[in-house]
Each structure stands twice: as structure tokens, then as C-alpha cells.
Design a protein around this motif. Structure first.
Motif, PDB file in Angstrom:
ATOM      1  N   MET B   1     -43.859 -63.415 -26.540  1.00 36.80           N
ATOM      2  CA  MET B   1     -43.298 -63.034 -25.355  1.00 36.80           C
ATOM      3  C   MET B   1     -44.517 -61.792 -24.692  1.00 36.80           C
ATOM      4  O   MET B   1     -44.997 -61.750 -24.356  1.00 36.80           O
ATOM      5  CB  MET B   1     -41.639 -61.816 -25.520  1.00 36.80           C
ATOM      6  CG  MET B   1     -41.013 -63.075 -24.586  1.00 36.80           C
ATOM      7  SD  MET B   1     -39.283 -62.433 -24.252  1.00 36.80           S
ATOM      8  CE  MET B   1     -38.452 -63.681 -25.034  1.00 36.80           C
ATOM      9  N   SER B   2     -44.970 -61.087 -25.754  1.00 35.10           N
ATOM     10  CA  SER B   2     -45.210 -59.490 -26.283  1.00 35.10           C
ATOM     11  C   SER B   2     -47.231 -60.668 -25.586  1.00 35.10           C
ATOM     12  O   SER B   2     -47.557 -59.253 -24.878  1.00 35.10           O
ATOM     13  CB  SER B   2     -45.522 -59.411 -27.644  1.00 35.10           C
ATOM     14  OG  SER B   2     -45.887 -60.718 -28.354  1.00 35.10           O
ATOM     15  N   VAL B   3     -47.295 -61.755 -26.233  1.00 32.04           N
ATOM     16  CA  VAL B   3     -47.817 -62.199 -25.833  1.00 32.04           C
ATOM     17  C   VAL B   3     -48.837 -62.627 -24.920  1.00 32.04           C
ATOM     18  O   VAL B   3     -49.843 -62.438 -23.844  1.00 32.04           O
ATOM     19  CB  VAL B   3     -48.701 -64.052 -26.637  1.00 32.04           C
ATOM     20  CG1 VAL B   3     -49.745 -64.194 -26.680  1.00 32.04           C
ATOM     21  CG2 VAL B   3     -49.421 -63.565 -28.118  1.00 32.04           C
ATOM     22  N   LEU B   4     -47.931 -63.372 -23.687  1.00 35.35           N
ATOM     23  CA  LEU B   4     -47.650 -63.457 -22.374  1.00 35.35           C
ATOM     24  C   LEU B   4     -47.345 -62.763 -22.088  1.00 35.35           C
ATOM     25  O   LEU B   4     -48.810 -62.432 -20.358  1.00 35.35           O
ATOM     26  CB  LEU B   4     -46.290 -64.616 -22.606  1.00 35.35           C
ATOM     27  CG  LEU B   4     -46.007 -64.727 -21.049  1.00 35.35           C
ATOM     28  CD1 LEU B   4     -47.381 -65.928 -21.134  1.00 35.35           C
ATOM     29  CD2 LEU B   4     -44.670 -65.496 -20.509  1.00 35.35           C
ATOM     30  N   ARG B   5     -47.341 -61.128 -22.397  1.00 37.00           N
ATOM     31  CA  ARG B   5     -46.564 -59.901 -21.399  1.00 37.00           C
ATOM     32  C   ARG B   5     -48.527 -59.459 -21.472  1.00 37.00           C
ATOM     33  O   ARG B   5     -48.844 -59.103 -21.004  1.00 37.00           O
ATOM     34  CB  ARG B   5     -45.851 -59.069 -21.861  1.00 37.00           C
ATOM     35  CG  ARG B   5     -45.923 -58.005 -21.301  1.00 37.00           C
ATOM     36  CD  ARG B   5     -45.134 -56.997 -21.704  1.00 37.00           C
ATOM     37  NE  ARG B   5     -45.102 -56.459 -23.267  1.00 37.00           N
ATOM     38  CZ  ARG B   5     -45.609 -55.521 -23.152  1.00 37.00           C
ATOM     39  NH1 ARG B   5     -45.962 -54.303 -22.806  1.00 37.00           N
ATOM     40  NH2 ARG B   5     -45.673 -55.280 -24.587  1.00 37.00           N
ATOM     41  N   LYS B   6     -48.866 -59.744 -22.816  1.00 33.27           N
ATOM     42  CA  LYS B   6     -51.012 -59.184 -22.546  1.00 33.27           C
ATOM     43  C   LYS B   6     -51.180 -59.399 -22.023  1.00 33.27           C
ATOM     44  O   LYS B   6     -52.320 -59.031 -21.114  1.00 33.27           O
ATOM     45  CB  LYS B   6     -50.922 -58.760 -23.925  1.00 33.27           C
ATOM     46  CG  LYS B   6     -50.830 -57.569 -24.548  1.00 33.27           C
ATOM     47  CD  LYS B   6     -51.266 -57.783 -26.087  1.00 33.27           C
ATOM     48  CE  LYS B   6     -50.667 -57.148 -27.292  1.00 33.27           C
ATOM     49  NZ  LYS B   6     -50.941 -57.277 -28.521  1.00 33.27           N
ATOM     50  N   ASN B   7     -51.414 -61.040 -21.715  1.00 30.84           N
ATOM     51  CA  ASN B   7     -52.324 -61.514 -21.429  1.00 30.84           C
ATOM     52  C   ASN B   7     -52.364 -62.172 -19.654  1.00 30.84           C
ATOM     53  O   ASN B   7     -53.002 -62.738 -18.950  1.00 30.84           O
ATOM     54  CB  ASN B   7     -52.676 -63.003 -21.579  1.00 30.84           C
ATOM     55  CG  ASN B   7     -53.650 -62.803 -23.450  1.00 30.84           C
ATOM     56  OD1 ASN B   7     -53.416 -61.719 -23.345  1.00 30.84           O
ATOM     57  ND2 ASN B   7     -53.509 -63.477 -24.487  1.00 30.84           N
ATOM     58  N   SER B   8     -50.962 -61.558 -19.669  1.00 26.50           N
ATOM     59  CA  SER B   8     -50.703 -62.229 -18.280  1.00 26.50           C
ATOM     60  C   SER B   8     -51.156 -60.645 -17.097  1.00 26.50           C
ATOM     61  O   SER B   8     -50.895 -59.261 -17.579  1.00 26.50           O
ATOM     62  CB  SER B   8     -48.867 -61.551 -17.509  1.00 26.50           C
ATOM     63  OG  SER B   8     -48.584 -62.831 -16.107  1.00 26.50           O
ATOM     64  N   VAL B   9     -51.327 -61.283 -15.658  1.00 21.69           N
ATOM     65  CA  VAL B   9     -52.178 -60.320 -14.978  1.00 21.69           C
ATOM     66  C   VAL B   9     -50.469 -59.687 -13.764  1.00 21.69           C
ATOM     67  O   VAL B   9     -50.901 -58.698 -12.476  1.00 21.69           O
ATOM     68  CB  VAL B   9     -53.536 -61.278 -13.841  1.00 21.69           C
ATOM     69  CG1 VAL B   9     -54.922 -61.315 -14.344  1.00 21.69           C
ATOM     70  CG2 VAL B   9     -52.312 -62.549 -13.336  1.00 21.69           C
ATOM     71  N   LEU B  10     -49.587 -60.392 -14.217  1.00 22.26           N
ATOM     72  CA  LEU B  10     -48.741 -60.872 -13.336  1.00 22.26           C
ATOM     73  C   LEU B  10     -47.868 -59.081 -13.738  1.00 22.26           C
ATOM     74  O   LEU B  10     -47.469 -59.176 -14.984  1.00 22.26           O
ATOM     75  CB  LEU B  10     -47.388 -62.012 -13.399  1.00 22.26           C
ATOM     76  CG  LEU B  10     -48.000 -62.606 -11.851  1.00 22.26           C
ATOM     77  CD1 LEU B  10     -47.317 -64.147 -12.553  1.00 22.26           C
ATOM     78  CD2 LEU B  10     -47.983 -62.673 -10.769  1.00 22.26           C
ATOM     79  N   PRO B  11     -47.536 -58.603 -12.708  1.00 21.75           N
ATOM     80  CA  PRO B  11     -46.583 -56.438 -13.817  1.00 21.75           C
ATOM     81  C   PRO B  11     -45.158 -57.758 -13.673  1.00 21.75           C
ATOM     82  O   PRO B  11     -44.439 -58.663 -13.361  1.00 21.75           O
ATOM     83  CB  PRO B  11     -47.214 -55.841 -12.808  1.00 21.75           C
ATOM     84  CG  PRO B  11     -47.293 -56.415 -11.255  1.00 21.75           C
ATOM     85  CD  PRO B  11     -47.965 -58.134 -11.983  1.00 21.75           C
ATOM     86  N   GLY B  12     -44.621 -55.805 -14.765  1.00 19.53           N
ATOM     87  CA  GLY B  12     -43.047 -56.125 -14.305  1.00 19.53           C
ATOM     88  C   GLY B  12     -42.089 -57.542 -15.265  1.00 19.53           C
ATOM     89  O   GLY B  12     -41.664 -58.138 -14.906  1.00 19.53           O
ATOM     90  N   PHE B  13     -43.131 -58.138 -15.958  1.00 24.13           N
ATOM     91  CA  PHE B  13     -42.770 -59.768 -16.859  1.00 24.13           C
ATOM     92  C   PHE B  13     -41.454 -59.151 -17.665  1.00 24.13           C
ATOM     93  O   PHE B  13     -40.374 -59.675 -17.771  1.00 24.13           O
ATOM     94  CB  PHE B  13     -43.706 -60.071 -18.061  1.00 24.13           C
ATOM     95  CG  PHE B  13     -42.804 -61.053 -18.820  1.00 24.13           C
ATOM     96  CD1 PHE B  13     -42.694 -62.109 -18.652  1.00 24.13           C
ATOM     97  CD2 PHE B  13     -42.075 -60.337 -20.399  1.00 24.13           C
ATOM     98  CE1 PHE B  13     -42.392 -63.333 -19.356  1.00 24.13           C
ATOM     99  CE2 PHE B  13     -41.666 -61.424 -20.851  1.00 24.13           C
ATOM    100  CZ  PHE B  13     -41.285 -62.820 -20.152  1.00 24.13           C
ATOM    101  N   ASN B  14     -41.426 -57.813 -18.532  1.00 26.93           N
ATOM    102  CA  ASN B  14     -40.041 -57.055 -18.793  1.00 26.93           C
ATOM    103  C   ASN B  14     -38.797 -57.291 -18.275  1.00 26.93           C
ATOM    104  O   ASN B  14     -37.637 -57.653 -18.768  1.00 26.93           O
ATOM    105  CB  ASN B  14     -40.485 -55.868 -19.734  1.00 26.93           C
ATOM    106  CG  ASN B  14     -40.867 -56.288 -20.949  1.00 26.93           C
ATOM    107  OD1 ASN B  14     -41.010 -56.988 -21.481  1.00 26.93           O
ATOM    108  ND2 ASN B  14     -42.112 -54.721 -21.428  1.00 26.93           N
TER     109      ASN B  14
END
Lengths: 364, 277
Positions: B1-14
Motif C-alpha cells: 500500500m505504501s509503495v502504491l501511495r508513494k508512486n501514485s500521482v493520484l492524491p488522497g489514496f489513504n
């Protein structure tokens, strides 16, 4: 197989897409249908294939009227711009498709199919892709597979609709050289549609230039390029500068400038179009020595490859002119941005404007 | 999950993921787990006893087979309707397109009552079949009719967009290679459609398994013959046998889940077969 196209017309609603197209294609020839989008070239190709029906006219294959024949029975191979490969089939099955759908009596055995598909894969130099699926291939690979698939049914005619239109420049260049070689090897009568003049000039034996549902000119590539029959062809093939003016006693009058017209057939005309290719313009610095030509300011200079391109604005404010000089020419006669120069066309083509419209039918 | 969050350009994943989990829990997971917890009060023996009485087994048989048949019928005719709506232009096309959605919109009780009336031996359609000795309303056949009715939009609406996007060029390519219309349909069009058909089938089936309102009016609800499982659950609830009701519910849930999972896997396999490297 020869193809004769006889007075084909086709309308879509109020729009007349083809206005009496009439020409012949010799057996084993590679012909390009060239024109801007909307000129009817793809419609014509689809009519030859049997994917579209003409309103009137005939398509004759090898002396036999094929106009009412269904695409299934025309024995044509059709290659689509966007490949139209069957996504759920492997490359192998795509190529084998045309063989597998044959009625039992004429269907080759599994062994023969396999042999043939492998031979075609070798021909398009993609043997190693046989069990991949189309989405896993690059655009260039897909188009070569599409071509192999069309060739598998041993078509008498190969029709290609903007075959390289969806590919990037480098791949396009490689593929058209490859297509030319392939054609020289197979000698199947081929027609391809393109809006890219370079592609047509480089690949085709003969070019049919089309505009607004009509044929403008038919001829070998150099013939069409060197001796355009109409202003349209002149403008469509290659870069060109257009000047408006008149012809008076063998002199071209363009704005303030007088230019001697050598060996021109036009002596007198109140209104004429003059075409000059960018590489056929001489650029001289204006040093007040009375050289006659078109005055212009140098607005931009770009060097790339073997040439230098100048963008020039006419001093009389009547538009821009593009000139292409070789590096040597440029060195011998250095001009800088902002300089005032005199332009002298080395070769000029005149079309009197009151001239008759281009004839509609060409029969070769 | 954290990997996805770091590399994602989409904000607000959490935030988005948190809300999704919360929502799913509230709406789906907690009610469903409550069902299982209530069932657990019976113990294995009790559970098994409740869900294997002859009357219950007969209702399973009817519910699942009628749902499968209904979904199957919808798959065939839904495809046909979608085909007609996409491929042809005709007067009243918009109206037909809207009619397809009616089973979605109609209160199920209304549907049930109208179906029961029309398909009874004196009804418009039922009287045509009566002389042939075929009774529709108040028989298992009536259950199939009701489940077919409510499942229709699912297939049409899942297949329609896929058909709309189907490139005509593929058909033209097949024809130019010598394929007949039938071969083109079977070898080119159908393989493209079947994932959507399967989805439509799965949706129609899932809807049919859980259907209550429209069925009970037309089924006649004769024990061992035309009684569906959801009705048995209601019956048990009315008798304050909550554990028994949830036991039946759980068993249906498990079977439906396994069937839907199987269909999803089939679909996944179908889609990824062509893109594996």
C-alpha cells in the motif's frame, strides 16, 4: 491481375465522394492513391475491395465485371489502417484464419496450413511471434502480421488502406521500403491509399493524385512531381511557394517585381498563379545593383541536415516565402536575420487562373 | 500500500481507500457476517439439519435451476435485443431501448401480480398455453418466467456497450478473408462478446437467486414443488426462527458466492489469456 475502374460514382447523402473515377491498373503494378483526407481515395479503395458499393460504374478484374461480386469472392487481400487483427487469436491463428474458414472441400490440411503460415511469418520476418497475441505486438509488427494474414489467401489483388498511417515516422520509413521490396518479390497487383506524398513518391510505380472526388493526375512519381498537371497537384506534392500576379509578354509580374519567364507556354494572362519550389529560389543580397526580383526580409534561418531553410517576408507585405539553400550556397552568399534580400525563382510554373478546370477522366 | 501511495500521482489514496473499506464494511460485510454469527448459534449439527430437510432441498433445486435457466434465456435473447438495438436503425428504437429497463424500475410486486395474471390459465398468454396442457402460473415454469423477466436488463446493458465498440473493420477483415457471416459471428464477434455475456449472465443469475417479490405471486408456493428458498427464509422469520432463517441465508450466500467467483475466474482467465507474456 489487371483492374479497370470505369466511371465510378458514389454519394453519401448529399456529399458526392466520387465523381466519375476512371483509370486502369496494370497487372503486377503498385499504385498509390494519393490525396488529402476526404478526397475519396479510401472510398475508391473500398469499392475496389467490395466493402462498399458504387452508385454507378464498374470494377473490372482481369476483363470480368466484378462490381456485384461480394468481397468474399473477389479474392482481394485488404490491409486496414488500424490492422483489424483478431485480438483473441494468436498471430498464427490470425494468419491461418483465411485458410481455416474455407469450405471443407478446398480447405488445406492442418499440416499444409502450418507450413503456409510459417512460410508467411518468415516472409514478414516475424517467425518468433507466432504464438503471441496482437496486443503484445508493436504497431509495425501488427501491420506486418495483417499483411501476412491478407497474403495467406493468395489474393489476386492486394489493397492497403493507409497501411502505415498509424505508425511513427521511423517505423513508417522502414516499413515502406520493406513493402516495396516485398512487392518486387511477389508481384501481386497492389493499390495503397495514402495522404503522405513522400510515401507515394517513394513506394509506388504509379501515383493517382485525387482531389474532391476526382482524379487530378496519373503518372510515375517523378513525372507527377516534376510536371504537375494542375495547381492542386503542384501544391500537394512537396513544399511550394505560391505567388499571385500576371503574365505580360513573357514576363511574370509579381507585385513590384518583373521576372523573365524562360520557355513558358503562357505569354499573356491578367491573372496567374506562379509556383516555385523552395529549393528553386535564388536568394541574393540586395545591394542596389538593380537585380530584378521579389524583395523580402529574412525572418528566420534554420539549419538542419544538408540544407539551410530561410523564412522570408515579402517587402510588399504580400505574405511569406520559404527558400531552401544548400550549405554551400548559403556560405557563398551569407545573409543574416533581418537582411533585405532579392528572390529570383530559378524555375517557375505558371497556371493562368482563367484556365479550364482539369479534365475529369484519364484513360491510360 | 505504501509503495502504491508513494508512486501514485493520484492524491488522497489513504482517504479514498479508508472510506471504501468503511463503506463496504457497513453496507456489505457487517450485515453478512451477522448472518453467519446468528447461524453459528445452531452449531454444525443444527445447521446441517436445517439446510438439508427435503423441503429446503427442493427449494434450492428450484431456486438455483430456475435462476440458471432464466439467466440462460436472458443471455440468448438479451444478446439478440442488444444486437438489434446496436446494429439497426428503426422507428421506435428509443422506446424499445427504454422498455428494456422496465424490469429494473418496476416494483417487483407489481411485476409479480401482472405476470401471475397474464400467465394464469385465464390470462392473455396463459390461455394460449392451457389447451396444450402447459400451465405456467403457479408452477416451477412460472418461477422461470418471473426470473427471466427481472434478469433481462442485465444482459442487454452489459452487452450493448461492447457491441457498440466492436470495430466493423474486424468483420470486414473476416469477410475479405473469405469467412461467411456465420463464421464471422462464431469466430470473430462472439469471442469478443462472451466476457460481457458472461458478466450479464452472472448479474442476471445473482439477481434471480435472490428474487422474492415477483416470484411469490406467480409461483403458487406449493411446498416441494414451487416454493423458492427466499420464501422459506421469510416463512422461518415469521415463525421467529431467526437462526433457521439465517442458516438458509448463509447456505444460499455460500453457493451464490462460489458460483459468482467461478464466473469471475472464468472471465479473468478469458481476458488475460490474450495478454500474458
Amino acid at each position: 491481375m489487371s483492374i479497370q475502374i470505369r466511371y465510378i460514382t458514389k454519394s453519401f447523402g448529399n456529399f458526392q465522394a466520387l465523381k466519375g473515377i476512371n483509370f486502369d491498373i496494370a497487372p503486377g503494378e503498385l499504385v498509390a492513391l494519393l490525396g488529402p483526407s476526404g478526397c475519396g481515395k479510401t472510398t475508391l479503395l473500398r469499392i475496389i475491395a467490395g466493402l462498399e458499393w458504387p452508385d454507378s460504374g464498374q470494377i473490372i478484374f482481369h476483363g470480368v465485371d466484378a462490381t456485384s461480386r461480394h468481397v468474399r469472392e473477389r479474392e482481394v487481400g485488404f490491409v486496414f489502417q488500424h490492422y483489424a487483427l483478431f485480438r483473441h487469436m494468436t498471430v498464427f491463428e490470425n494468419i491461418a484464419f483465411g485458410l481455416r474458414v474455407r469450405p471443407k472441400a478446398t480447405r488445406p490440411t492442418e499440416h499444409e496450413i502450418k507450413e503456409k503460415v510459417l512460410r508467411l511469418l518468415k516472409l514478414v520476418q516475424l517467425e518468433w511471434l507466432s504464438d503471441r497475441y496482437p496486443p503484445q505486438l508493436s504497431g509495425g509488427q501488427r501491420q506486418r502480421i495483417a499483411l501476412a494474414r491478407a497474403l495467406a489467401v493468395e489474393p489476386k489483388v492486394l489493397l492497403l488502406d493507409e497501411p502505415f498511417g498509424a505508425l511513427d515516422a521511423k517505423v513508417r520509413k522502414d516499413l515502406r521500403r520493406w513493402l516495396r521490396n516485398l512487392h518486387d518479390e511477389l508481384h501481386v497487383t497492389s493499390v495503397f491509399v495514402t495522404h503522405d506524398q513522400e510515401e507515394a513518391l517513394e513506394v509506388a510505380d504509379r501515383i493517382v493524385v485525387m482531389n474532391a472526388g476526382q482524379v487530378e493526375q496519373i503518372g510515375a512519381p517523378d513525372e507527377v512531381y516534376e510536371h504537375p498537371a494542375t495547381p492542386f497537384v503542384y501544391q500537394f506534392l512537396g513544399d511550394v511557394n505560391l505567388f499571385h500576379g500576371r503574365v505580360d509578354d513573357g514576363w511574370a509580374k509579381i507585385g513590384e517585381a518583373d521576372i523573365r519567364l524562360p520557355e513558358q507556354e503562357v505569354d499573356q494572362s491578367d491573372s496567374a498563379l506562379f509556383f516555385v519550389r523552395p529549393h528553386e529560389i535564388e536568394v541574393n543580397r540586395s545591394n542596389g545593383n538593380g537585380v530584378k526580383g521579389i524583395g523580402a526580409f529574412v525572418r528566420d534561418i534554420r539549419r538542419y541536415g544538408a540544407v539551410v531553410r530561410l523564412e522570408l517576408e515579402r517587402t510588399d507585405g504580400d505574405g511569406f516565402v520559404e527558400a531552401v539553400l544548400s550549405r554551400e550556397e548559403f556560405k557563398a552568399n551569407t545573409v543574416r536575420k533581418g537582411d533585405e534580400v532579392i528572390l529570383q525563382p530559378k524555375r517557375i510554373k505558371v497556371f493562368p487562373q482563367a484556365a479550364e478546370p482539369a479534365p475529369i477522366d484519364y484513360v491510360i | 500500500m505504501s509503495v502504491l501511495r508513494k508512486n501514485s500521482v493520484l492524491p488522497g489514496f489513504n482517504l479514498a481507500m479508508g472510506f471504501t473499506l468503511l463503506y463496504l464494511s457497513l453496507i456489505v460485510l457487517i450485515p453478512l457476517s451477522a448472518t453467519f454469527i446468528k447461524t453459528a448459534s445452531l452449531g454444525w449439527g443444527g445447521f446441517w439439519q436445517v439446510i438439508t430437510t427435503p423441503r429446503v432441498l427442493a427449494s434450492y433445486k428450484l431456486t438455483f435451476s430456475a435462476a440458471l435457466i432464466g439467466a440462460g434465456i436472458n443471455t440468448v435473447f438479451g444478446l439478440l435485443i442488444a444486437w438489434v438495438l446496436v446494429r439497426y436503425e428503426f422507428f421506435g428504437k428509443k422506446v424499445i431501448d427504454a422498455i428494456v429497463d422496465l424490469p429494473f424500475a418496476l416494483p417487483t410486486a407489481v411485476a409479480g401480480i401482472s405476470l401471475a395474471t397474464i400467465y394464469s390459465t385465464k390470462g392473455w398468454v396463459g390461455q394460449l398455453f392451457a389447451p396444450l396442457g402447459v400451465k405456467i402460473a403457479y408452477t416451477p415454469l412460472g418461477v422461470v418466467v418471473a426470473l427471466t423477466f427481472i434478469g433481462l436488463p442485465f444482459v442487454v446493458r452489459t452487452v450493448q456497450p461492447v457491441l457498440e465498440e466492436f470495430e466493423v473493420e474486424l468483420e470486414e477483415a473476416a469477410a475479405s478473408l473469405g469467412a461467411t457471416r456465420l463464421q464471422t459471428f462464431l469466430k470473430v464477434i462472439f469471442p469478443t462478446l462472451w466476457p460481457a455475456l458472461l458478466t450479464g449472465f452472472a448479474l442476471a443469475f445473482a439477481r434471480a437467486v435472490g428474487e422474492y417479490g415477483s416470484v411469490i405471486f406467480i409461483a403458487g408456493n406449493i411446498p416441494m414443488v414451487s416454493e423458492i428458498t427466499p420464501l422459506l427464509i421469510i416463512t422461518k422469520l415469521e415463525q421467529y426462527d431467526y437462526a433457521g432463517a439465517t442458516a438458509l441465508a448463509s447456505s444460499m450466500l455460500i453457493v451464490s458466492f462460489i458460483l459468482l467467483l467461478a464466473i469471475n475466474l472464468l472471465q479473468w482467465w478469458g481476458q488475460h489469456r490474450h495478454t500474458k507474456h
